[in-house]
Design a protein around this motif. Structure first.
Motif, PDB file in Angstrom:
ATOM      1  N   THR A   1       0.668  -1.237   0.108  1.00  0.00           N
ATOM      2  CA  THR A   1      -0.025  -0.002   0.080  1.00  0.00           C
ATOM      3  C   THR A   1       0.709   1.234   0.011  1.00  0.00           C
ATOM      4  O   THR A   1       0.319   2.420   0.152  1.00  0.00           O
ATOM      5  CB  THR A   1      -1.035   0.041   1.333  1.00  0.00           C
ATOM      6  OG1 THR A   1      -0.264   0.096   2.478  1.00  0.00           O
ATOM      7  CG2 THR A   1      -2.116  -1.285   1.235  1.00  0.00           C
TER       8      THR A   1
ATOM      9  N   ASP B   1      -2.936  -3.344   6.681  1.00  0.00           N
ATOM     10  CA  ASP B   1      -4.186  -2.569   6.939  1.00  0.00           C
ATOM     11  C   ASP B   1      -5.185  -2.667   5.744  1.00  0.00           C
ATOM     12  O   ASP B   1      -4.996  -2.441   4.608  1.00  0.00           O
ATOM     13  CB  ASP B   1      -3.572  -1.100   6.652  1.00  0.00           C
ATOM     14  CG  ASP B   1      -4.686  -0.035   6.973  1.00  0.00           C
ATOM     15  OD1 ASP B   1      -5.964  -0.185   6.890  1.00  0.00           O
ATOM     16  OD2 ASP B   1      -4.165   1.266   7.449  1.00  0.00           O
TER      17      ASP B   1
ATOM     18  N   ARG C   1      -6.850   0.215   3.884  1.00  0.00           N
ATOM     19  CA  ARG C   1      -5.802   0.699   3.085  1.00  0.00           C
ATOM     20  C   ARG C   1      -5.542   0.380   1.934  1.00  0.00           C
ATOM     21  O   ARG C   1      -5.354   0.565   0.674  1.00  0.00           O
ATOM     22  CB  ARG C   1      -4.635   1.356   3.981  1.00  0.00           C
ATOM     23  CG  ARG C   1      -3.540   2.267   3.098  1.00  0.00           C
ATOM     24  CD  ARG C   1      -2.461   2.597   3.865  1.00  0.00           C
ATOM     25  NE  ARG C   1      -1.485   3.355   3.211  1.00  0.00           N
ATOM     26  CZ  ARG C   1      -0.512   4.019   3.811  1.00  0.00           C
ATOM     27  NH1 ARG C   1      -0.160   3.872   5.016  1.00  0.00           N
ATOM     28  NH2 ARG C   1       0.287   4.566   3.155  1.00  0.00           N
TER      29      ARG C   1
ATOM     30  N   GLU D   1      -8.138   0.488  -0.484  1.00  0.00           N
ATOM     31  CA  GLU D   1      -8.419   1.805  -1.339  1.00  0.00           C
ATOM     32  C   GLU D   1      -7.281   1.519  -2.493  1.00  0.00           C
ATOM     33  O   GLU D   1      -7.392   2.059  -3.509  1.00  0.00           O
ATOM     34  CB  GLU D   1      -7.934   2.950  -0.406  1.00  0.00           C
ATOM     35  CG  GLU D   1      -8.954   3.264   0.514  1.00  0.00           C
ATOM     36  CD  GLU D   1      -8.363   4.291   1.719  1.00  0.00           C
ATOM     37  OE1 GLU D   1      -7.223   4.739   1.363  1.00  0.00           O
ATOM     38  OE2 GLU D   1      -9.205   4.460   2.483  1.00  0.00           O
ATOM     39  N   GLU D   2      -6.043   0.992  -2.248  1.00  0.00           N
ATOM     40  CA  GLU D   2      -5.183   0.887  -3.225  1.00  0.00           C
ATOM     41  C   GLU D   2      -5.481  -0.035  -4.276  1.00  0.00           C
ATOM     42  O   GLU D   2      -5.312   0.456  -5.458  1.00  0.00           O
ATOM     43  CB  GLU D   2      -3.716   0.300  -2.602  1.00  0.00           C
ATOM     44  CG  GLU D   2      -2.696   0.048  -3.631  1.00  0.00           C
ATOM     45  CD  GLU D   2      -2.091   1.578  -4.127  1.00  0.00           C
ATOM     46  OE1 GLU D   2      -1.388   1.398  -5.146  1.00  0.00           O
ATOM     47  OE2 GLU D   2      -2.458   2.475  -3.317  1.00  0.00           O
TER      48      GLU D   2
END
Length: 248
Positions: A9, A33, A36, A39-40
């Motif tokens: 990430t 995470d 996260r 999101e990536e």
């Protein structure tokens, strides 16, 4: 307390993800995470249109490492072992528990994931493993440099035993890279000359080129190649003292 780098990430891991997605690879992203990571993955799917699977795992734990190890056994074309972290304090100031976690992430995880992925690659007669080490492997700086020296030696040994020119194993040895690595370890890097800093995307690009060329060790940037060559000419005792002074 140690603070680990967030896998795919951020930093070098995220740079590899972008590069591989741009080349059309389907990805399996690993990081601790989960939010996260999601999101990536969303950014990569949107920008590059490639499949991206998520595998939340902490490689500093047996459960997390076993989960990723099992996925590697299922088959991957390219494995990038880039998880890692540093300690702010000197060797004698670091709790042994934190040092053991470092060895698990830097050494045991690299060993187990590489050995999990290689049999399938050898069966298909294609594939690659990039183990992210560091130029610190060639200097003396506590457990961090010792663990990275192990990664280099292990990668070269694995490359020699892979038994096929189409199955490649390479150690990647960057210098200072502009990532979250140093901030997460609370290291003050303000005195580091700007010329020594590398960009994560440049490191990933160089690594992919060197892997294709069949190199067993990749040192991104001419400046670091020069530093390592000069370092080999300095007596070991003197190099150790200089390294210790820089570390302080």
């Amino acid at each position: 307390m140690y603070k680990r780098q967030p896998g795919a990430t951020a930093g070098i891991g995220a740079a590899f993800a972008r590069r591989l997605a741009a080349d059309g690879f389907s990805l399996v992203l690993v990081a601790r995470d989960e939010s996260r990571l999601a999101e990536e993955a969303g950014r990569l799917r949107l920008r590059y249109g490639v499949p991206v699977d998520l595998l939340p795992a902490d490689l500093g734990t047996e459960e997390g490492l076993a989960r990723v190890e099992a996925r590697c056994r299922e088959g991957v074309d390219l494995l990038v072992n880039n998880a890692g972290f540093g300690h702010k304090g000197a060797f004698l100031q670091t709790p042994v528990e934190d040092e053991l976690v470092m060895l698990k992430v830097h050494c045991e995880a690299v060993l187990r994931l590489t050995l999990a992925a290689l049999p399938g690659m050898r069966e298909r007669d294609r594939g690659g493993v990039i183990n992210v080490a560091s130029v610190a492997a060639y200097f003396t700086r506590g457990t961090y440099s010792a663990s990275k020296a192990w990664v280099v030696n292990f990668s070269e040994s694995a490359a020699a035993e892979a038994g096929s020119a189409r199955v490649k194993v390479m150690a990647l040895c960057p210098g200072f890279v502009r990532t979250e690595f140093h901030q997460r370890a609370s290291m003050d890097m303000s005195g580091t000359p700007g010329i020594l800093w590398l960009k994560a995307d440049d490191v990933a690009r160089t690594a992919m080129r060197d892997l294709a060329l069949g190199k067993r060790v990749s040192v991104p940037s001419l400046r670091y190649k020069v530093i390592l060559n000069v370092g080999r000419l300095v007596p070991h005792g003197l190099a150790s003292r200089i390294s210790a002074r820089i570390g302080r």
